[in-house]
Scaffold this motif. Structure first.
Motif, short mmCIF file in Angstrom:
data_model
loop_
_atom_site.label_atom_id
_atom_site.label_comp_id
_atom_site.label_asym_id
_atom_site.label_seq_id
_atom_site.Cartn_x
_atom_site.Cartn_y
_atom_site.Cartn_z
N VAL A 1 9.60 2.01 16.67
CA VAL A 1 10.17 2.97 17.59
C VAL A 1 10.60 2.18 18.82
O VAL A 1 9.77 1.63 19.53
N PHE A 2 11.90 2.08 19.03
CA PHE A 2 12.43 1.38 20.19
C PHE A 2 12.84 2.42 21.22
O PHE A 2 13.42 3.45 20.87
N LEU A 3 12.54 2.14 22.48
CA LEU A 3 12.77 3.09 23.55
C LEU A 3 13.40 2.41 24.75
O LEU A 3 13.09 1.25 25.04
N THR A 4 14.28 3.14 25.42
CA THR A 4 14.77 2.74 26.74
C THR A 4 14.39 3.87 27.68
O THR A 4 14.73 5.04 27.43
N HIS A 5 13.66 3.52 28.72
CA HIS A 5 13.17 4.52 29.68
C HIS A 5 14.33 5.00 30.55
O HIS A 5 15.07 4.19 31.10
N LEU A 6 14.48 6.31 30.66
CA LEU A 6 15.58 6.88 31.42
C LEU A 6 15.15 7.51 32.74
O LEU A 6 15.89 7.48 33.72
N GLY B 1 11.60 11.63 28.52
CA GLY B 1 12.29 10.79 29.49
C GLY B 1 12.74 9.44 28.96
O GLY B 1 13.16 8.59 29.74
N ASP B 2 12.68 9.25 27.66
CA ASP B 2 13.11 8.01 27.05
C ASP B 2 14.20 8.29 26.02
O ASP B 2 14.27 9.37 25.44
N ARG B 3 15.05 7.32 25.79
CA ARG B 3 16.02 7.35 24.69
C ARG B 3 15.40 6.52 23.58
O ARG B 3 14.98 5.38 23.81
N THR B 4 15.29 7.08 22.38
CA THR B 4 14.57 6.39 21.31
C THR B 4 15.38 6.31 20.02
O THR B 4 16.28 7.11 19.78
N THR B 5 15.00 5.34 19.21
CA THR B 5 15.48 5.24 17.84
C THR B 5 14.28 4.84 16.99
O THR B 5 13.34 4.21 17.49
N VAL B 6 14.30 5.23 15.72
CA VAL B 6 13.22 4.87 14.80
C VAL B 6 13.84 4.12 13.63
O VAL B 6 14.80 4.60 13.00
N LEU B 7 13.29 2.94 13.35
CA LEU B 7 13.80 2.06 12.29
C LEU B 7 12.67 1.63 11.38
O LEU B 7 11.52 1.53 11.80
N LYS B 8 13.02 1.37 10.13
CA LYS B 8 12.06 0.81 9.17
C LYS B 8 12.58 -0.56 8.76
O LYS B 8 13.73 -0.69 8.33
N ASP B 9 11.74 -1.57 8.91
CA ASP B 9 12.18 -2.91 8.53
C ASP B 9 12.00 -3.13 7.03
O ASP B 9 11.34 -2.33 6.36
N VAL C 1 0.81 -1.22 0.00
CA VAL C 1 0.00 0.00 0.00
C VAL C 1 0.84 1.28 0.00
O VAL C 1 0.32 2.37 0.09
N GLY C 2 2.15 1.12 -0.07
CA GLY C 2 3.04 2.28 -0.19
C GLY C 2 3.37 2.98 1.12
O GLY C 2 3.78 4.13 1.11
N GLY C 3 3.17 2.34 2.23
CA GLY C 3 3.53 2.94 3.52
C GLY C 3 2.71 2.34 4.64
O GLY C 3 1.91 1.43 4.43
N THR C 4 2.91 2.88 5.82
CA THR C 4 2.19 2.40 6.99
C THR C 4 1.64 3.58 7.77
O THR C 4 2.18 4.68 7.70
N THR C 5 0.57 3.36 8.48
CA THR C 5 0.00 4.41 9.32
C THR C 5 0.26 4.13 10.79
O THR C 5 -0.25 4.83 11.65
N VAL C 6 1.04 3.09 11.09
CA VAL C 6 1.26 2.66 12.47
C VAL C 6 2.76 2.61 12.77
O VAL C 6 3.54 2.13 11.96
N GLY C 7 3.13 3.10 13.94
CA GLY C 7 4.48 2.93 14.44
C GLY C 7 4.42 1.94 15.59
O GLY C 7 3.59 2.07 16.48
N LEU C 8 5.27 0.94 15.55
CA LEU C 8 5.30 -0.10 16.58
C LEU C 8 6.31 0.30 17.65
O LEU C 8 7.51 0.37 17.37
N HIS C 9 5.85 0.59 18.86
CA HIS C 9 6.70 1.03 19.95
C HIS C 9 7.01 -0.15 20.87
O HIS C 9 6.10 -0.83 21.33
N VAL C 10 8.31 -0.36 21.13
CA VAL C 10 8.73 -1.44 22.02
C VAL C 10 9.81 -0.89 22.94
O VAL C 10 10.82 -0.35 22.48
N PHE C 11 9.60 -1.04 24.25
CA PHE C 11 10.61 -0.67 25.23
C PHE C 11 11.62 -1.80 25.34
O PHE C 11 11.23 -2.97 25.44
N VAL C 12 12.91 -1.45 25.31
CA VAL C 12 13.99 -2.43 25.39
C VAL C 12 15.03 -1.97 26.41
O VAL C 12 15.06 -0.80 26.79
N GLU C 13 15.87 -2.90 26.80
CA GLU C 13 16.91 -2.60 27.80
C GLU C 13 17.99 -1.65 27.27
O GLU C 13 18.48 -0.81 28.01
N ASP C 14 18.40 -1.79 26.00
CA ASP C 14 19.52 -1.01 25.45
C ASP C 14 19.20 -0.61 24.02
O ASP C 14 19.50 -1.34 23.07
#
Length: 157
Positions: A130-135, A115-123, A77-90
């Motif tokens: 969106v991966f986050l580590t809570h600070l 208050g989180d450290r985040t990165t955004v990736l596209k698979d 469909v040429g893109g996504t309307t959802v970002g998948l957020h997952v909290f991780v240790e590192d």
């Protein structure tokens, strides 16, 4: 006060069920890139995956091969309307591993006002993660104050 990497609020959040073209390959990618653990898979008679589940640092994600028109993969469909957020240790280690495995780094790891450290990736299957580590633990008022300081009040925009 001890800060945990995965806040209790998000431990038992909505479980995403993502559709991809090539679910078996996607499971392999998620294992290499995100450290996912395959929990199980149900294959159809044509070899496609009807349903599978993987766990990424305690967060369960459901997935399967896309079956249009009800469910389509983002690549179809040429893109996504959802970002998948997952909290991780590192988040830094995960971003490095994911990029090495072929994920597109949309935003490198950085500390955020909330208050989180985040990165955004596209698979490779079109999903944005969106991966986050809570600070630090912040009240909603503190997050709002920081947002106003960063973005300005509505009248200032």
């Amino acid at each position: 006060m001890t800060v945990t990497a995965v806040p209790e609020t998000y431990r038992n959040a909505v479980v995403a069920h993502i559709m991809v073209d090539g679910a078996a390959d996607a499971i392999g990618f998620y294992t290499r890139a995100f450290g996912a653990e395959e929990l199980f898979r149900l294959g159809g008679p044509d070899g496609r995956i009807v349903h599978a589940e993987v766990r990424i640092q305690g967060a369960t994600i459901m997935l399967g091969d896309a079956e249009g028109p009800l469910f389509s993969a983002p690549t179809a469909v040429g893109g996504t309307t959802v970002g998948l957020h997952v909290f991780v240790e590192d988040v830094d280690a995960l971003a490095h591993r994911a990029a090495a495995a072929g994920a597109e780094l949309l935003q490198p790891p950085a500390d955020q006002f909330h208050g989180d450290r985040t990165t955004v990736l596209k698979d490779p299957y079109g999903h944005v993660w969106v991966f986050l580590t809570h600070l630090e633990d912040l009240t909603p008022a503190e997050v709002a104050r920081r947002a106003r300081e960063l973005f300005g009040s509505p009248a200032e925009r």
